[in-house]
Motif scaffolding. Sequence first.
Motif, PDB file in Angstrom:
ATOM      1  N   LEU A  98       0.825  -1.206   0.000  1.00  0.00           N
ATOM      2  CA  LEU A  98       0.000   0.000   0.000  1.00  0.00           C
ATOM      3  C   LEU A  98       0.859   1.255   0.000  1.00  0.00           C
ATOM      4  CD1 LEU A  98      -2.942   1.067   0.159  1.00  0.00           C
ATOM      5  CD2 LEU A  98      -2.692   1.088   2.651  1.00  0.00           C
ATOM      6  N   VAL A  99       1.980   1.215   0.722  1.00  0.00           N
ATOM      7  CA  VAL A  99       2.853   2.395   0.816  1.00  0.00           C
ATOM      8  C   VAL A  99       4.090   2.259  -0.068  1.00  0.00           C
ATOM      9  CG1 VAL A  99       2.068   2.966   3.126  1.00  0.00           C
ATOM     10  CG2 VAL A  99       4.040   1.451   2.858  1.00  0.00           C
ATOM     11  N   GLY A 100       4.167   1.183  -0.857  1.00  0.00           N
ATOM     12  CA  GLY A 100       5.296   1.013  -1.762  1.00  0.00           C
ATOM     13  C   GLY A 100       6.508   0.347  -1.155  1.00  0.00           C
ATOM     14  N   ASN A 101       6.356  -0.267   0.008  1.00  0.00           N
ATOM     15  CA  ASN A 101       7.473  -0.983   0.624  1.00  0.00           C
ATOM     16  C   ASN A 101       7.548  -2.395   0.040  1.00  0.00           C
ATOM     17  OD1 ASN A 101       8.673   0.921   2.212  1.00  0.00           O
ATOM     18  ND2 ASN A 101       8.091   0.033   4.177  1.00  0.00           N
ATOM     19  N   LYS A 102       8.478  -2.566  -0.886  1.00  0.00           N
ATOM     20  CA  LYS A 102       8.715  -3.849  -1.541  1.00  0.00           C
ATOM     21  C   LYS A 102      10.205  -4.165  -1.470  1.00  0.00           C
ATOM     22  CE  LYS A 102       5.050  -2.804  -4.903  1.00  0.00           C
ATOM     23  NZ  LYS A 102       4.749  -2.617  -6.348  1.00  0.00           N
ATOM     24  N   PRO A 103      10.565  -5.441  -1.578  1.00  0.00           N
ATOM     25  CA  PRO A 103      11.998  -5.779  -1.511  1.00  0.00           C
ATOM     26  C   PRO A 103      12.767  -5.138  -2.665  1.00  0.00           C
ATOM     27  CG  PRO A 103      10.684  -7.678  -2.183  1.00  0.00           C
ATOM     28  CD  PRO A 103       9.724  -6.638  -1.731  1.00  0.00           C
ATOM     29  N   GLY A 104      13.910  -4.542  -2.331  1.00  0.00           N
ATOM     30  CA  GLY A 104      14.748  -3.934  -3.346  1.00  0.00           C
ATOM     31  C   GLY A 104      15.609  -4.966  -4.051  1.00  0.00           C
ATOM     32  N   SER A 105      16.270  -4.544  -5.109  1.00  0.00           N
ATOM     33  CA  SER A 105      17.095  -5.464  -5.892  1.00  0.00           C
ATOM     34  C   SER A 105      18.241  -6.037  -5.075  1.00  0.00           C
ATOM     35  CB  SER A 105      17.642  -4.750  -7.127  1.00  0.00           C
ATOM     36  OG  SER A 105      18.394  -3.596  -6.756  1.00  0.00           O
ATOM     37  N   SER A 106      18.757  -5.264  -4.099  1.00  0.00           N
ATOM     38  CA  SER A 106      19.886  -5.740  -3.295  1.00  0.00           C
ATOM     39  C   SER A 106      19.499  -6.957  -2.459  1.00  0.00           C
ATOM     40  CB  SER A 106      20.400  -4.623  -2.384  1.00  0.00           C
ATOM     41  OG  SER A 106      19.376  -4.156  -1.530  1.00  0.00           O
ATOM     42  N   LEU A 107      18.234  -7.027  -2.007  1.00  0.00           N
ATOM     43  CA  LEU A 107      17.803  -8.191  -1.239  1.00  0.00           C
ATOM     44  C   LEU A 107      17.863  -9.457  -2.084  1.00  0.00           C
ATOM     45  CD1 LEU A 107      16.260  -5.802   0.474  1.00  0.00           C
ATOM     46  CD2 LEU A 107      14.919  -7.727   1.317  1.00  0.00           C
ATOM     47  N   ILE A 108      17.431  -9.348  -3.339  1.00  0.00           N
ATOM     48  CA  ILE A 108      17.454 -10.508  -4.224  1.00  0.00           C
ATOM     49  C   ILE A 108      18.891 -10.910  -4.533  1.00  0.00           C
ATOM     50  CG2 ILE A 108      16.613 -11.441  -6.397  1.00  0.00           C
ATOM     51  CD1 ILE A 108      14.386 -10.522  -4.516  1.00  0.00           C
ATOM     52  N   LEU A 109      19.709  -9.915  -4.851  1.00  0.00           N
ATOM     53  CA  LEU A 109      21.099 -10.182  -5.220  1.00  0.00           C
ATOM     54  C   LEU A 109      21.852 -10.896  -4.111  1.00  0.00           C
ATOM     55  CD1 LEU A 109      23.630  -9.758  -7.020  1.00  0.00           C
ATOM     56  CD2 LEU A 109      23.916  -7.539  -5.880  1.00  0.00           C
ATOM     57  N   TRP A 110      21.782 -10.373  -2.892  1.00  0.00           N
ATOM     58  CA  TRP A 110      22.580 -10.936  -1.804  1.00  0.00           C
ATOM     59  C   TRP A 110      21.981 -12.224  -1.262  1.00  0.00           C
ATOM     60  CZ3 TRP A 110      27.287  -9.749  -1.828  1.00  0.00           C
ATOM     61  CH2 TRP A 110      27.696  -8.491  -2.284  1.00  0.00           C
ATOM     62  N   THR A 111      20.697 -12.444  -1.503  1.00  0.00           N
ATOM     63  CA  THR A 111      20.126 -13.754  -1.165  1.00  0.00           C
ATOM     64  C   THR A 111      20.740 -14.840  -2.041  1.00  0.00           C
ATOM     65  OG1 THR A 111      18.022 -12.818  -0.411  1.00  0.00           O
ATOM     66  CG2 THR A 111      18.017 -15.132  -1.103  1.00  0.00           C
ATOM     67  N   GLY A 112      20.800 -14.574  -3.344  1.00  0.00           N
ATOM     68  CA  GLY A 112      21.417 -15.539  -4.249  1.00  0.00           C
ATOM     69  C   GLY A 112      22.887 -15.763  -3.934  1.00  0.00           C
ATOM     70  N   PHE A 113      23.588 -14.691  -3.617  1.00  0.00           N
ATOM     71  CA  PHE A 113      25.004 -14.802  -3.305  1.00  0.00           C
ATOM     72  C   PHE A 113      25.219 -15.632  -2.043  1.00  0.00           C
ATOM     73  CE2 PHE A 113      29.257 -12.906  -2.259  1.00  0.00           C
ATOM     74  CZ  PHE A 113      29.879 -13.295  -3.444  1.00  0.00           C
ATOM     75  N   SER A 114      24.331 -15.476  -1.053  1.00  0.00           N
ATOM     76  CA  SER A 114      24.486 -16.228   0.195  1.00  0.00           C
ATOM     77  C   SER A 114      24.327 -17.725  -0.037  1.00  0.00           C
ATOM     78  CB  SER A 114      23.467 -15.746   1.244  1.00  0.00           C
ATOM     79  OG  SER A 114      22.147 -16.128   0.890  1.00  0.00           O
ATOM     80  N   VAL A 115      23.432 -18.117  -0.951  1.00  0.00           N
ATOM     81  CA  VAL A 115      23.250 -19.541  -1.257  1.00  0.00           C
ATOM     82  C   VAL A 115      24.498 -20.103  -1.936  1.00  0.00           C
ATOM     83  CG1 VAL A 115      21.899 -21.197  -2.590  1.00  0.00           C
ATOM     84  CG2 VAL A 115      20.749 -19.330  -1.398  1.00  0.00           C
ATOM     85  N   ILE A 116      25.089 -19.333  -2.839  1.00  0.00           N
ATOM     86  CA  ILE A 116      26.320 -19.766  -3.514  1.00  0.00           C
ATOM     87  C   ILE A 116      27.442 -19.964  -2.495  1.00  0.00           C
ATOM     88  CG2 ILE A 116      28.114 -19.067  -5.154  1.00  0.00           C
ATOM     89  CD1 ILE A 116      25.872 -17.574  -6.690  1.00  0.00           C
ATOM     90  N   ILE A 117      27.585 -19.009  -1.582  1.00  0.00           N
ATOM     91  CA  ILE A 117      28.626 -19.111  -0.551  1.00  0.00           C
ATOM     92  C   ILE A 117      28.386 -20.328   0.333  1.00  0.00           C
ATOM     93  CG2 ILE A 117      29.522 -18.008   1.541  1.00  0.00           C
ATOM     94  CD1 ILE A 117      29.259 -15.347   0.148  1.00  0.00           C
ATOM     95  N   LEU A 118      27.126 -20.583   0.676  1.00  0.00           N
ATOM     96  CA  LEU A 118      26.793 -21.744   1.506  1.00  0.00           C
ATOM     97  C   LEU A 118      27.237 -23.033   0.825  1.00  0.00           C
ATOM     98  CD1 LEU A 118      25.330 -23.179   3.852  1.00  0.00           C
ATOM     99  CD2 LEU A 118      23.237 -23.027   2.505  1.00  0.00           C
TER     100      LEU A 118
END
Length: 747
Positions: A219-239
Motif C-alpha cells: 500500500l505504501v510502496g514498501n517492496k523488496p529492493g534489488s539488493s535483497l534478491i542479489l545478496w540472497t542468491g550470493f548467500s546460497v552460492i557461498i553456503l
Amino acid sequence: MTTRKLWIGFILVMVISFGILGYYGIEIYREAPPIPEKVVTTDGQVLMTGQDIKDGQNVWQSIGGQEVGTIWGHGAYQAPDWNADWLHREAVFILNQWAEADFGTAFDRLNDEQQAMLKTRLQKELRTNTYDASTGVLTISPVRARAYAELSRYYSGLFMDDPSMDGLRDAYSIPANSIKSEDRMVRMNAFFFWSTWATITHRPNSEVTYTNNWPPDELVGNKPGSSLILWTGFSVIILLAGIGLMIWYYASGREEENDDIPDHNPLRQVPQTPSMKATLKYFWIVTALILVQISMGVITAHYGVEGQGFYGIPLSQILPYSITRTWHIQLAIFWIATSWLATGLYLAPAISGKEPKFQKLGVNLLFGALLVIVVGSLLGQWMGVMQKLNLVDNFWFGHQGYEYVDLGRFWQLFLFAGLFIWLFLMGRALVPALKSQKENRHLLIMFLIASVAIASFYGAGLMWGRQTHLALAEYWRWWVVHLWVEGFFEVFATVAIAFLFVRMKLIKASLATTTVLFSTIIFLTGGILGTFHHLYFTGTPVAVMALGASFSALEVVPLVLMGYEAYHNLGIARAREWVKTYRWPIYFFVAVAFWNFLGAGIFGFLINPPIALYYMQGLNTTPVHGHTALFGVYGMLGMGLMLFVLREMNLNVTWKEKPIKIAFWSINIGLLLMVLISVLPIGLAQTWVSVKHGLWYARSAEFLQTPVMETLRWLRAIGDTIFAVGVVFLAWFVFGLKGGWSVEKKD
C-alpha cells in the motif's frame, strides 16, 4: 594442517573480522536515521522535539520495550510490530482523508483508477525525505499531522485505559494503564512516529528507505529492493561452496581417532579440591533457575491464548506478559551461563592439578554475587514495567527494554565485574598448567582466550547509554547476543568438552587441539561478520546487508557435519564399559549436535537470507530458531556439562538412570513437538500473509485470533507439557544426588 598454521588462521580471522565489524559500526553511526531537532508542519506547528523522541524511546523501554511487540522487527510476537501497525494505519487514515475530500466517500469504495491515483500520491507523500540536515527540522504536511493526532489518540487508548479497547488489549496481552501518565504517552507516540518515519522515508540520494524498505506493505510502496534478491542468491552460492570445502577438509585432512582408550577410568583417582567441591551449589541454582524459567515460559505461552489470564486467574495484574517473557529469557541466559562458568571453575584446578590459595573463598564470593544479581535484576525489571521508577532510575536499576539484555545498567556493571572475578579465578588456576603441560598447551591457551572473551565481550552491553540512537543500541546489543552468547560461549564450550575427553584419554590431545582450532576458525569466520544478519532492517546501510548475507551463510557450513559429531560422541559413549558411566552427559552432547544441525542450521538458514528475513522478521519463524538454537544447543550443552561435573564429583556411586532417561527424552521430544506442531506452522502461516498482505496483517489481532491460529497456539500445550515433565524429572534427579534418591543404595 599444522597447529602453527591454524593459529595464524585464527589470528587473521579475529583481526580482519573485527576490523570490518568495527568499521561498519562507524558507518552505522554515520548513516543512522536522523533524529530531528523538531518535527513541524508546513504551516509552522511544532508537533514534537528530538528530546520528546528520545524520552519516548525511554518510555517504551520502561514498559518492557522489545518484550511488548516489536520495533523494526525485533522483540516479542504477541502484540504488533508497532512500526508496521502505525505505518499501515497512517496510510489508511490519509487515503480516507483524501478520498472524502476529493470524491466524497471512503477510499475502499473508490474504483480501481481512483484508488491507484491516491496510492501513487500517498507513496510520494510518505517516501519523500523532507528532513533538512542543515537545520535539523523535519517538515510534514497538515494531513500527516492529522494522522499523527489520530494515531496518538488510538495508541493512548490502547496503552492507557480506554474501555473500548479491552478486547484488543487482551489479544495483545497488554494490561490497562501500562502507561500511567499522559505525559509519558505523548512522548512514546513521538518515538513510534519517528521510528516508523525511518521505515518509509528514502535515504538521501537513494531509492530505498532507512530500513531497506522494511516492513513489507505494498500500500505504501514498501517492496523488496534489488539488493535483497542479489545478496540472497550470493548467500546460497557461498553456503554451497563452504559446504564443499568443509567436506573436502574432513575427507582429506582429519587425523585418526584414538584407539588406545584405557580399560579403566583415569579420573577415578583424581582428588576433588575444595574449590571444585564448592561448585556443587552452582548446579543446584542452575537447576532451580531452570524450573523457574520454564514456569515463566508456560505462563508466557498461555498468555498467547488467554491474553491476560492464566486458566482464569488474572495473573497479568501482577505478572504482565512483558515481565514473564523477560524473566523467561533472562533466566535462560543466567542458568546456561552459570552452568558453563561453574564447569570452568571445576575444570581449572582439575587441569592444573593445583588448588590456588583462597580459591574456594573466591568461588563462594562469586556465588553470592550471582544470587544478588539474579534476584536484584529480576526485581528491578518488575518495578520498571510496573512504572514504579522514573526513566533515569529505570535505566540504571529497572528494565532497559532490549531483548536478552533487559537488566538495568547497575546490574550489567555488577555482572561484568563478576565475570572478571570469574576470569581471575580461572586464570590463577590455569596458568600453572601452561608451564607444566606441554602436550595440552595449545588447548590451554585456547581455553584462556575463550575465558577472556567471555568476560570482555559482555562489555559491549555497556556501550550504549540511556538515550543512544536505536540503530547504535541494536548494533551493540547484537555484539552481546550474537558474539557473547552465540559466539565465544560456543568456543568455550567446545574447548571444555575437548578437555573433558582428553582428560579421560578418549581422544588425543593433538587431535583435540587441531579440531578445536579448526572449528573455531570456521565458526568465527562466519559468526563474527554474520552478526550483521540481525541488522538488515535496523537503519543500517546496504553494505551491512551484503556482509551479513554472505558471512551468515558460512555460519551454517560447520553445522552440516553435526551428524558426524553426533556419531563420534555416540562412539565415545560406547568405547569402554567404564565410559558408560558418563552415558547421559554424553547423550546430551549428542542432542547438542542434533539441535545444532536442525535449530541453528536448518531453522537458522530458513530466516537468514535477506529476502526470507524481509518477510519473516518479527514473525514466529524467529522463535522457532530461537528455541531450538538457544535451548536446543546451549541449554542442552549446559545440562550436559552440569551432569558431567556431577558425575565426576562422585564416581563411587551408581546413578539411578530412569529419571535422567525420562528427562532426556521428554525434553528433546517436547521441544521438537512444540516447534513442529505449533510455533513453526504459525510462523509459516504468518509468512504467507506477510507476503500477500504485509507484515501489519501477519501480526494483527484480526489474523492471529482466527480459529485456526488459536488452535495452533493451543497445540503448543502438548509439546510444552512433555518438555516441562522432562525438566521436573531432571530437577528431581539432580537434587536426588544430594538427597540420596538418585543413587543406588549399597548393600
